[in-house]
Write a protein that holds these residues in place. Structure first.
Motif, short mmCIF file in Angstrom:
data_model
loop_
_atom_site.label_atom_id
_atom_site.label_comp_id
_atom_site.label_asym_id
_atom_site.label_seq_id
_atom_site.Cartn_x
_atom_site.Cartn_y
_atom_site.Cartn_z
N ALA A 37 0.82 -1.33 -0.12
CA ALA A 37 0.07 -0.06 -0.06
C ALA A 37 0.94 1.27 -0.23
CB ALA A 37 -0.88 -0.09 1.34
N LEU A 38 1.99 1.34 0.83
CA LEU A 38 2.68 2.51 1.02
C LEU A 38 3.81 2.56 -0.29
CD1 LEU A 38 3.45 2.40 4.63
CD2 LEU A 38 1.94 3.79 3.45
N CYS A 39 4.38 1.54 -0.69
CA CYS A 39 5.47 1.58 -1.74
C CYS A 39 5.19 0.95 -3.15
CB CYS A 39 6.74 0.96 -1.08
SG CYS A 39 7.20 1.56 0.52
N GLY A 40 4.25 0.13 -2.91
CA GLY A 40 3.91 -0.83 -4.34
C GLY A 40 4.85 -1.66 -4.93
N LYS A 41 5.97 -1.80 -3.84
CA LYS A 41 6.96 -2.69 -4.35
C LYS A 41 7.62 -3.53 -3.20
CE LYS A 41 10.81 -2.85 -7.50
NZ LYS A 41 11.69 -1.97 -8.23
N ILE A 42 7.67 -4.71 -3.34
CA ILE A 42 8.30 -5.43 -2.21
C ILE A 42 9.48 -6.35 -3.09
CG2 ILE A 42 8.11 -7.31 -0.51
CD1 ILE A 42 5.34 -6.07 0.23
N ILE A 43 10.71 -6.12 -2.69
CA ILE A 43 11.75 -6.97 -3.16
C ILE A 43 11.89 -8.12 -2.27
CG2 ILE A 43 14.05 -6.98 -3.98
CD1 ILE A 43 13.63 -4.11 -4.60
N ALA A 44 11.92 -9.25 -2.50
CA ALA A 44 12.20 -10.56 -1.79
C ALA A 44 13.82 -10.77 -1.82
CB ALA A 44 11.26 -11.65 -2.32
N PRO A 45 14.16 -11.07 -0.54
CA PRO A 45 15.59 -11.43 -0.48
C PRO A 45 15.87 -12.71 -1.24
CG PRO A 45 14.58 -11.96 1.53
CD PRO A 45 13.56 -11.08 0.69
N PRO A 46 16.96 -12.88 -1.87
CA PRO A 46 17.16 -14.22 -2.45
C PRO A 46 17.30 -15.45 -1.51
CG PRO A 46 19.35 -12.60 -2.50
CD PRO A 46 18.16 -11.85 -2.02
N ARG A 47 16.92 -16.45 -2.03
CA ARG A 47 16.83 -17.77 -1.11
C ARG A 47 18.46 -18.16 -1.01
NH1 ARG A 47 12.47 -18.41 1.92
NH2 ARG A 47 10.53 -17.98 0.39
N LEU A 48 18.76 -18.71 0.25
CA LEU A 48 20.11 -19.13 0.18
C LEU A 48 20.10 -20.65 -0.40
CD1 LEU A 48 20.94 -18.37 3.86
CD2 LEU A 48 21.78 -16.90 1.96
N THR A 49 21.34 -20.90 -1.21
CA THR A 49 21.51 -22.06 -1.49
C THR A 49 21.84 -23.28 -0.33
OG1 THR A 49 23.91 -21.95 -2.05
CG2 THR A 49 22.67 -21.35 -3.82
N THR A 50 21.80 -24.19 -0.68
CA THR A 50 22.09 -25.64 0.48
C THR A 50 23.45 -25.19 0.91
OG1 THR A 50 20.65 -27.04 -0.76
CG2 THR A 50 22.23 -27.89 1.10
N GLU A 51 24.48 -24.93 0.27
CA GLU A 51 25.79 -24.81 0.71
C GLU A 51 25.64 -23.47 1.73
OE1 GLU A 51 30.04 -24.17 -1.62
OE2 GLU A 51 28.39 -24.34 -2.84
N GLU A 52 25.38 -22.32 1.06
CA GLU A 52 25.43 -21.06 1.95
C GLU A 52 24.63 -21.29 3.22
OE1 GLU A 52 25.19 -17.94 -1.53
OE2 GLU A 52 23.29 -18.76 -1.22
N GLN A 53 23.28 -22.08 3.21
CA GLN A 53 23.07 -22.31 4.51
C GLN A 53 23.77 -23.19 5.34
OE1 GLN A 53 19.33 -24.54 3.61
NE2 GLN A 53 18.26 -22.68 2.97
N GLU A 54 24.61 -24.19 4.79
CA GLU A 54 25.47 -24.74 5.65
C GLU A 54 26.69 -24.18 6.19
OE1 GLU A 54 28.80 -28.52 5.02
OE2 GLU A 54 26.91 -28.40 3.72
N TYR A 55 27.16 -23.02 5.34
CA TYR A 55 28.17 -22.09 5.77
C TYR A 55 27.57 -21.25 6.85
CZ TYR A 55 31.20 -23.30 1.60
OH TYR A 55 31.98 -23.82 0.99
N PHE A 56 26.49 -20.76 6.74
CA PHE A 56 25.70 -19.80 7.67
C PHE A 56 25.74 -20.77 9.11
CE2 PHE A 56 22.13 -17.97 9.82
CZ PHE A 56 22.49 -16.79 9.99
N ARG A 57 25.29 -21.94 9.07
CA ARG A 57 25.19 -22.78 10.39
C ARG A 57 26.67 -22.97 10.86
NH1 ARG A 57 22.21 -26.38 6.96
NH2 ARG A 57 20.18 -25.79 7.33
N MET A 58 27.59 -23.05 10.07
CA MET A 58 29.30 -23.38 10.43
C MET A 58 29.43 -21.91 11.03
SD MET A 58 30.90 -25.33 7.55
CE MET A 58 32.54 -24.37 7.56
N LEU A 59 29.25 -20.84 10.68
CA LEU A 59 29.47 -19.35 11.23
C LEU A 59 28.65 -19.31 12.75
CD1 LEU A 59 29.41 -17.11 8.16
CD2 LEU A 59 31.52 -17.63 9.54
N GLN A 60 27.38 -19.70 12.58
CA GLN A 60 26.81 -19.72 13.97
C GLN A 60 27.30 -20.67 14.93
OE1 GLN A 60 22.97 -20.87 12.53
NE2 GLN A 60 22.18 -18.78 12.84
N THR A 61 27.96 -21.54 14.74
CA THR A 61 28.90 -22.54 15.66
C THR A 61 30.02 -21.85 16.05
OG1 THR A 61 27.72 -24.33 14.59
CG2 THR A 61 29.69 -24.74 15.88
#
Length: 81
Positions: A37-61
């Motif tokens: 309603a306010l902007c008329g446009k919503i940009i979705a963030p790109p989905r992480l690949t499986t490999e990127e998700q694994e790297y993210f979990r490693m960084l959290q650890t």
């Protein structure tokens, strides 16, 4: 900030479509409608690949381990010497 309620009518099919688009954009149904309603446009963030998700979990650890080490130094654990 106090929020007010705004209501609008739509069919069950339209609601499902809007909710689906909100989910893909990673926001709530209310936030999605508000942004549309306010902007008329919503940009979705790109989905992480499986490999990127694994790297993210490693960084959290690693972050968790670094926090524990920092707390040991900060509180000067006598067993650590």
């Amino acid at each position: 900030m106090k929020r007010e309620i705004v209501k609008f009518r739509c069919s069950a099919e339209e609601r499902h479509t809007i909710a689906s688009r909100a989910g893909k954009a990673g926001v709530t149904l209310s936030e999605y409608c508000r942004r549309q309603a306010l902007c008329g446009k919503i940009i979705a963030p790109p989905r992480l690949t499986t490999e990127e998700q694994e790297y993210f979990r490693m960084l959290q650890t690693h972050n968790s381990f670094m926090t524990r080490l920092a707390n040991l130094f900060k509180h000067k654990d006598p067993a650590f010497n």
